[in-house]
Design a protein around this motif. Structure first.
Motif, PDB file in Angstrom:
ATOM      1  N   UNK A 133       3.627  25.916-103.204  1.00 32.97           N
ATOM      2  CA  UNK A 133       3.602  24.602-103.838  1.00 32.97           C
ATOM      3  C   UNK A 133       3.137  23.551-102.832  1.00 32.97           C
ATOM      4  N   UNK A 134       2.530  22.493-103.345  1.00 39.17           N
ATOM      5  CA  UNK A 134       2.196  21.385-102.456  1.00 39.17           C
ATOM      6  C   UNK A 134       2.105  20.091-103.239  1.00 39.17           C
ATOM      7  N   UNK A 135       2.211  18.982-102.517  1.00 39.25           N
ATOM      8  CA  UNK A 135       2.099  17.653-103.093  1.00 39.25           C
ATOM      9  C   UNK A 135       1.012  16.893-102.346  1.00 39.25           C
ATOM     10  N   UNK A 136       0.199  16.179-103.108  1.00 35.55           N
ATOM     11  CA  UNK A 136      -0.838  15.335-102.534  1.00 35.55           C
ATOM     12  C   UNK A 136      -0.835  14.022-103.306  1.00 35.55           C
ATOM     13  N   UNK A 137      -1.160  12.928-102.641  1.00 42.28           N
ATOM     14  CA  UNK A 137      -1.159  11.658-103.356  1.00 42.28           C
ATOM     15  C   UNK A 137      -2.102  10.674-102.692  1.00 42.28           C
ATOM     16  N   UNK A 138      -2.526   9.674-103.482  1.00 41.04           N
ATOM     17  CA  UNK A 138      -3.284   8.546-102.941  1.00 41.04           C
ATOM     18  C   UNK A 138      -2.638   7.265-103.449  1.00 41.04           C
ATOM     19  N   UNK A 139      -3.385   6.173-103.455  1.00 42.40           N
ATOM     20  CA  UNK A 139      -2.772   4.884-103.776  1.00 42.40           C
ATOM     21  C   UNK A 139      -2.224   4.799-105.198  1.00 42.40           C
ATOM     22  N   UNK A 140      -2.850   5.508-106.142  1.00 49.56           N
ATOM     23  CA  UNK A 140      -2.390   5.344-107.530  1.00 49.56           C
ATOM     24  C   UNK A 140      -2.173   6.638-108.303  1.00 49.56           C
ATOM     25  N   UNK A 141      -2.231   7.772-107.640  1.00 46.21           N
ATOM     26  CA  UNK A 141      -1.966   9.019-108.357  1.00 46.21           C
ATOM     27  C   UNK A 141      -1.288  10.032-107.438  1.00 46.21           C
ATOM     28  N   UNK A 142      -0.616  10.965-108.070  1.00 47.79           N
ATOM     29  CA  UNK A 142       0.082  12.014-107.334  1.00 47.79           C
ATOM     30  C   UNK A 142      -0.287  13.357-107.943  1.00 47.79           C
ATOM     31  N   UNK A 143      -0.495  14.360-107.095  1.00 44.66           N
ATOM     32  CA  UNK A 143      -0.807  15.710-107.549  1.00 44.66           C
ATOM     33  C   UNK A 143       0.274  16.656-107.050  1.00 44.66           C
TER      34      UNK A 143
END
Length: 199
Positions: free
Chosen positions: A1-11
């Motif tokens: 599993x992993x989490x990634x994000x930027x200023x306005x979204x999360x994956x």
């Protein structure tokens, strides 16, 4: 599993099994024995744990949540738990994000289209609020070559059978199926064969 994000979204990307049943030749885990499918509760908690463990994210700025079932190991072999987990997760996060995208990316299982249609029929009202993406990996358009990559699945299901079933899904949804592909540096006849399948 992993989490990634930027200023306005999360994956948030997760798998639905502990190891896999497939033994695909290109996978780093091909020699690992399948242990179990994750339960609905385990799948939901896996995502919620990610959402709760990062204090440095400004959650107020996050508008879109992408919840992705792919990475390694195959959601198609645990599809009912995956569907139910996504629905349960939706109720946890529906008030936090303006847009929620659920994406399942997996290989083929003969009941996949039937299960997906049943899932849509039972949850039409909820699914109006969710962008739902369903992706199937074929790995190779040539049956004889595909069997070298994903031997178990290729023996069970030929490319033609998979496409025929997805035509049924396309008719049911009254939409076109989108096909993404990458042609590597293979002989010209191979690339032509790939293009023929896409056409």
């Amino acid at each position: 599993s992993f989490l990634d994000y930027n200023d306005n979204s999360i994956n948030i990307c997760s798998s639905s099994q502990i190891w896999c049943v497939e033994s695909c030749s290109f996978c780093a885990t091909w020699d690992k024995k399948f242990i179990k499918n994750l339960t609905v509760e385990q799948l939901v908690n896996e995502f919620l744990d990610w959402l709760n463990c990062f204090d440095n994210i400004n959650w107020n700025k996050i508008e879109t949540a992408y919840i992705i079932m792919e990475w390694m190991w195959e959601a198609s072999y645990n599809i009912k738990n995956v569907f139910n987990a996504l629905l349960k997760l939706y109720h946890y996060i529906k008030d936090k994000y303006k847009k929620i995208v659920f994406r399942i990316s997996t290989t083929w299982n003969i009941k996949l289209v039937e299960d997906y249609i049943n899932f849509i029929e039972k949850n039409k009202e909820i699914l109006k609020n969710i962008e739902f993406q369903f992706q199937i990996s074929l790995h190779n358009p040539i049956n004889e070559e595909r069997i070298k990559l994903i031997p178990k699945l290729s023996i069970k299901y030929k490319i033609e059978e998979i496409l025929e079933n997805f035509y049924k899904l396309s008719d049911y949804l009254n939409t076109k199926l989108k096909c993404n592909y990458l042609l590597l540096n293979y002989p010209e006849w191979w690339n032509n064969y790939s293009q023929k399948h896409l056409d």
